[in-house]
Scaffold this motif. Structure first.
Motif, short mmCIF file in Angstrom:
data_model
loop_
_atom_site.label_atom_id
_atom_site.label_comp_id
_atom_site.label_asym_id
_atom_site.label_seq_id
_atom_site.Cartn_x
_atom_site.Cartn_y
_atom_site.Cartn_z
N UNK A 22 0.83 -1.21 0.00
CA UNK A 22 0.00 0.00 0.00
C UNK A 22 0.86 1.26 0.00
N UNK A 23 1.99 1.21 0.72
CA UNK A 23 2.90 2.36 0.72
C UNK A 23 3.50 2.60 -0.65
N UNK A 24 3.89 1.52 -1.34
CA UNK A 24 4.46 1.66 -2.68
C UNK A 24 3.42 2.20 -3.67
N UNK A 25 2.19 1.71 -3.56
CA UNK A 25 1.13 2.21 -4.45
C UNK A 25 0.86 3.69 -4.20
N UNK A 26 0.83 4.06 -2.93
CA UNK A 26 0.64 5.48 -2.59
C UNK A 26 1.77 6.33 -3.14
N UNK A 27 3.00 5.85 -2.96
CA UNK A 27 4.16 6.58 -3.47
C UNK A 27 4.11 6.70 -4.99
N UNK A 28 3.66 5.65 -5.67
CA UNK A 28 3.57 5.69 -7.13
C UNK A 28 2.56 6.73 -7.59
N UNK A 29 1.38 6.74 -6.95
CA UNK A 29 0.35 7.72 -7.33
C UNK A 29 0.83 9.14 -7.08
N UNK A 30 1.41 9.37 -5.89
CA UNK A 30 1.89 10.71 -5.57
C UNK A 30 3.03 11.12 -6.50
N UNK A 31 3.89 10.18 -6.85
CA UNK A 31 5.01 10.49 -7.74
C UNK A 31 4.52 10.91 -9.13
N UNK A 32 3.51 10.19 -9.64
CA UNK A 32 2.95 10.56 -10.94
C UNK A 32 2.34 11.95 -10.88
N UNK A 33 1.60 12.23 -9.79
CA UNK A 33 0.98 13.55 -9.64
C UNK A 33 2.02 14.65 -9.61
N UNK A 34 3.06 14.46 -8.80
CA UNK A 34 4.08 15.49 -8.70
C UNK A 34 4.90 15.61 -9.98
N UNK A 35 5.06 14.52 -10.70
CA UNK A 35 5.75 14.59 -11.99
C UNK A 35 4.97 15.45 -12.97
N UNK A 36 3.65 15.24 -13.03
CA UNK A 36 2.80 16.04 -13.93
C UNK A 36 2.83 17.51 -13.52
N UNK A 37 2.66 17.76 -12.21
CA UNK A 37 2.68 19.13 -11.74
C UNK A 37 4.03 19.80 -11.99
N UNK A 38 5.10 19.07 -11.71
CA UNK A 38 6.43 19.63 -11.92
C UNK A 38 6.73 19.88 -13.38
N UNK A 39 6.34 18.95 -14.24
CA UNK A 39 6.59 19.10 -15.67
C UNK A 39 5.83 20.31 -16.22
N UNK A 40 4.57 20.44 -15.80
CA UNK A 40 3.78 21.58 -16.27
C UNK A 40 4.31 22.89 -15.70
N UNK A 41 4.73 22.87 -14.44
CA UNK A 41 5.28 24.09 -13.84
C UNK A 41 6.58 24.49 -14.51
N UNK A 42 7.42 23.53 -14.84
CA UNK A 42 8.71 23.83 -15.47
C UNK A 42 8.51 24.48 -16.83
N UNK A 43 7.59 23.96 -17.61
CA UNK A 43 7.37 24.51 -18.95
C UNK A 43 6.45 25.73 -18.94
N UNK A 44 5.53 25.77 -17.96
CA UNK A 44 4.54 26.84 -17.98
C UNK A 44 4.94 28.08 -17.20
N UNK A 45 5.52 27.89 -16.01
CA UNK A 45 5.84 29.04 -15.16
C UNK A 45 6.88 29.94 -15.81
N UNK A 46 7.87 29.35 -16.47
CA UNK A 46 8.91 30.18 -17.07
C UNK A 46 8.44 30.90 -18.32
N UNK A 47 7.28 30.52 -18.85
CA UNK A 47 6.72 31.20 -20.02
C UNK A 47 5.74 32.29 -19.66
N UNK A 48 5.46 32.43 -18.35
CA UNK A 48 4.52 33.45 -17.91
C UNK A 48 5.18 34.83 -17.86
N UNK A 49 4.44 35.85 -18.20
CA UNK A 49 4.88 37.23 -18.03
C UNK A 49 3.64 38.11 -17.90
N UNK A 50 3.87 39.38 -17.68
CA UNK A 50 2.75 40.29 -17.48
C UNK A 50 1.89 40.42 -18.72
#
Length: 285
Positions: A22-50
């Protein structure tokens, strides 16, 4: 038949194995979520401007510009959707929880669940046929109606569930004081469940905020400002779709930025909804 009794050592082994899985499954789900969030933040946040928040889209082939019209268009359609979906869903949920009995209530619940499962693109075609074709043009109003219809089943079911969670003692106390059934519902029961209802509504808004398919058939899009509610309008999900499939690198960057903004808005709504719900539970205790 009595259940078998396992030795203590075997129980400890089974317990350790299941906790590990159960711990490994939880870690897998959280890892996928953070990977998606991090990937989108990396590409999206640096493209933002006023300019992204204040300027209109640049002409095809030119770099720069922003999505101010899409931000305003999405907000307008969400306001229209809220004005349609929230009152209808809430009132229907109150009826089912407090007044509905018999086969009619069961039929309404069944139809609500069916409506909640209808693909969003089908909802877009439905509103296109009933609203866009008679009006002979795309519009902000049509997009808001499509999103509003999608909000109804979730608002209904969440309102019903939170009202059913109110203790019966509160209903009995209201009736014992001489209040009618309707007075008890609207002055005692609904205020007691309002925190949960508001939370459900906010999560409902977060859900429809990212819908794209219904808006392709109803609001369509607009490279300029949309006046009122009777003109085609831009929206963040549709702009993300159009920019992502374009051949221009600058549009791809802006699509990442728009996706990041949309994700942050949905995340903020979810966090606020959870905070409101937890605070309401603490107050209830």
């Amino acid at each position: 038949m009595a259940s078998p009794v396992y030795p203590p050592k075997r129980r400890r082994v089974v317990n350790a194995v299941m906790l590990t899985l159960t711990g490994l499954c939880t870690l897998l789900v959280v890892s996928v979520l953070f990977f998606i969030l991090g990937y989108l933040a990396w590409h999206g946040a640096r493209s933002l401007n006023w300019d992204f928040f204040t300027k209109l889209p640049a002409p095809v082939g030119q770099e720069g510009g922003g999505m101010a019209n899409a931000l305003v268009g999405s907000l307008k359609m969400l306001l229209i959707a809220s004005a349609i979906g929230i009152p209808i869903g809430m009132l229907a949920g109150i009826y089912l929880a407090e007044f509905g009995r018999g086969w009619l209530s069961g039929l309404v619940r069944y139809m609500t669940d069916l409506l909640n499962g209808v693909p969003s693109i089908v909802m877009g075609i439905f509103v296109y046929t009933l609203v866009v074709l008679p009006m002979r043009h795309f519009s902000t109003l049509a997009g808001g109606i499509a999103l509003g219809i999608m909000m109804i089943p979730i608002a209904l079911r969440s309102t019903e569930e939170f009202l059913r969670g109110v203790p019966n003692s509160m209903r009995e106390s209201g009736l014992a004081l001489g209040a009618s059934k309707a007075q008890t519902v609207f002055t005692v029961i609904v205020p007691a469940a309002i925190t949960g209802i508001v939370t459900g509504i906010m999560l409902n808004l977060a859900r429809v905020a990212g819908e794209t398919a219904p808006l392709l058939f109803t609001a369509f899009g607009n490279q300029f400002w949309s006046k009122g509610v009777n003109e085609p309008t831009a929206s963040l999900p549709v702009m993300i779709f159009n920019y992502a499939i374009s051949p221009y690198e600058d549009w791809h960057r802006q699509a990442w930025a728009a996706g990041f903004v949309l994700l942050m808005a949905v995340l903020a709504i979810n966090i606020v909804a959870r905070v409101i719900l937890q605070r309401g539970r603490r107050v209830g205790r």
